[in-house]
Design an enzyme around this catalytic site. Structure first.
Site, PDB file in Angstrom:
ATOM      1  N   HIS A 133      -3.812   3.942   0.527  1.00 23.17           N
ATOM      2  CA  HIS A 133      -4.341   4.873   1.518  1.00 23.17           C
ATOM      3  C   HIS A 133      -3.812   6.296   1.152  1.00 23.17           C
ATOM      4  O   HIS A 133      -4.832   7.366   1.509  1.00 23.17           O
ATOM      5  CB  HIS A 133      -4.429   4.497   2.708  1.00 23.17           C
ATOM      6  N   HIS A 170      -9.203  -3.447   3.479  1.00 25.90           N
ATOM      7  CA  HIS A 170      -9.582  -2.308   3.660  1.00 25.90           C
ATOM      8  C   HIS A 170      -9.781  -1.471   2.104  1.00 25.90           C
ATOM      9  O   HIS A 170      -9.242  -1.663   1.103  1.00 25.90           O
ATOM     10  CB  HIS A 170      -8.272  -1.691   4.270  1.00 25.90           C
TER      11      HIS A 170
END
Length: 387
Positions: A133, A170
């Protein structure tokens, strides 16, 4: 290529501890290490990880951001407010010696890339990596530096074509955006739809831009998707994409928060899914990338029942070793006293462990339709460009 499988490790990996109560708990690494050892699968000599240098970190991150991470980590607190670099937030609190801890995770993944590039290894695992991320100038989603981007950049510098496969629940947003305009890197992410889950990205329509158009592949999965549905989609998408792209190496992220016990996500996978992902990617590496495969960890927040088993199975697959079906009694005795839940006695989940929900068939049909749409949109674009 010597056909060797290598594991990169450091006892200092656990210094990447965002806070005492943070769900991204480094204890998962010790639980994994001790389970691999209890199973008799630990290599005779795991390679000691090294920290990434400033010069390596700024191949992706801005110098100002790198300096801020190290400076704030020395202070042990963030007085700049949460808008500064994404640090000092609930997800990404500042912690002591943050720069050194984050750089070590990056260095291990870069080291893995270097070993593969030099022909000194065929498969490499850094299960402490996979921080997908982090952005160029912003920490995000528990990730301070992006080890994946920096490892891929090593391959790109050598002129290699890279397929990045992300199976975390995710979306692998930081990696996608880093290579969004780069046709040398094909990013593939299967994840829970961002309608309900961080980071809210990963739509089918995110296909890349400029020269990289068609090289960003996303399949958002419906909440409560089960193992059969996720594997069906994975096996539909990957072979034609890999065949068209013809990678020199596969880099994969093995977040295990797709398991139904994970407290932060809403997918209904099981240990059969996590083992199958590892086995399929292993096979794809030998079929499509000359066996070259860099595997990384990622998310996973049931640190007691899921993460250690998932990454032990990953290492067994990557290193061509047989993983016995029973969790060793010695490991259970070592950890059960401190565990808040009963620890599983078997490496695989019982077949009936995940109970189907009433909408299961509807979910599977929707996922399959989306996968077919992804393939229709993306594969002709890639095949046309390559061919």
């Amino acid at each position: 290529m010597g056909g060797r499988s290598l594991l990169i490790h450091s006892r200092h990996f656990q210094r990447y501890q965002l806070s005492d109560e943070h769900p991204f708990n480094p204890l998962r690494l010790e639980l994994t290490e001790t389970l691999i050892k209890a199973m008799g699968l630990w290599p005779e000599k795991a390679l000691e990880a090294r920290g990434a240098t400033f010069e390596e970190l700024v191949l992706f991150h801005s110098p100002a951001y790198v300096n801020a991470v190290f400076s704030l980590g020395e202070k042990g607190e963030c007085s700049l407010g949460p808008e500064a670099w994404g640090l000092g937030t609930e997800d990404n609190p500042v912690f002591p010696r943050m720069g050194q801890a984050a750089a070590l995770l990056v260095g291990a993944s870069i080291q893995g890339a270097e070993l593969i590039l030099a022909g000194n290894a065929e498969h490499v695992l850094n299960y402490a990596g996979g921080l997908h991320h982090a952005h160029r100038e912003q920490a995000s989603g528990f990730c301070v530096f992006n080890d994946i981007v920096l490892a891929i950049k090593k391959f790109c510098q050598a002129g290699w074509r890279v397929v990045y496969i992300d199976t975390d629940a995710h979306h692998g947003d930081g990696v996608q955006w880093a290579f969004y305009d780069n046709p040398q890197v094909l990013t593939i992410s299967l994840h829970e739809t961002g309608r309900y889950l961080f980071p809210g990205t990963g739509k089918i329509t995110e296909l890349g831009q400029g020269a990289g158009y068609g090289y960003s592949i996303n399949l958002p999965l419906e909440p409560f998707s089960d193992t059969a549905s996720m594997l069906e989609c994975f096996q539909l998408l990957l072979p034609p994409l890999l065949e068209a792209f013809k990678p020199d190496v596969i880099v994969s992220q093995h977040g295990c928060d797709t398991h139904y016990l994970d407290p932060l996500t809403h997918l209904h996978g099981d240990m059969h899914l996590l083992r199958a992902y590892a086995e399929l990617i292993h096979g794809y590496a030998h079929q499509y990338s000359g066996g070259r495969w860099l595997a990384l960890g990622g998310g996973g927040y049931d640190i007691w029942r899921v993460v250690p088993r998932a990454w032990t199975l990953l290492w067994a697959t990557l290193s061509h070793q047989l993983c016995l079906p029973v969790v060793p009694a010695s490991w259970l005795e070592q950890w059960q006293g401190g565990a808040p839940v009963p620890l599983p006695a078997m490496m695989m989940d019982p077949e009936d462990m995940v109970k189907p929900i009433p909408r299961q068939q509807e979910i599977r049909e929707k996922n399959l339709a989306n996968a077919q749409r992804v393939l229709q949109n993306a594969y002709p674009i890639i095949a046309g460009i390559i061919g």
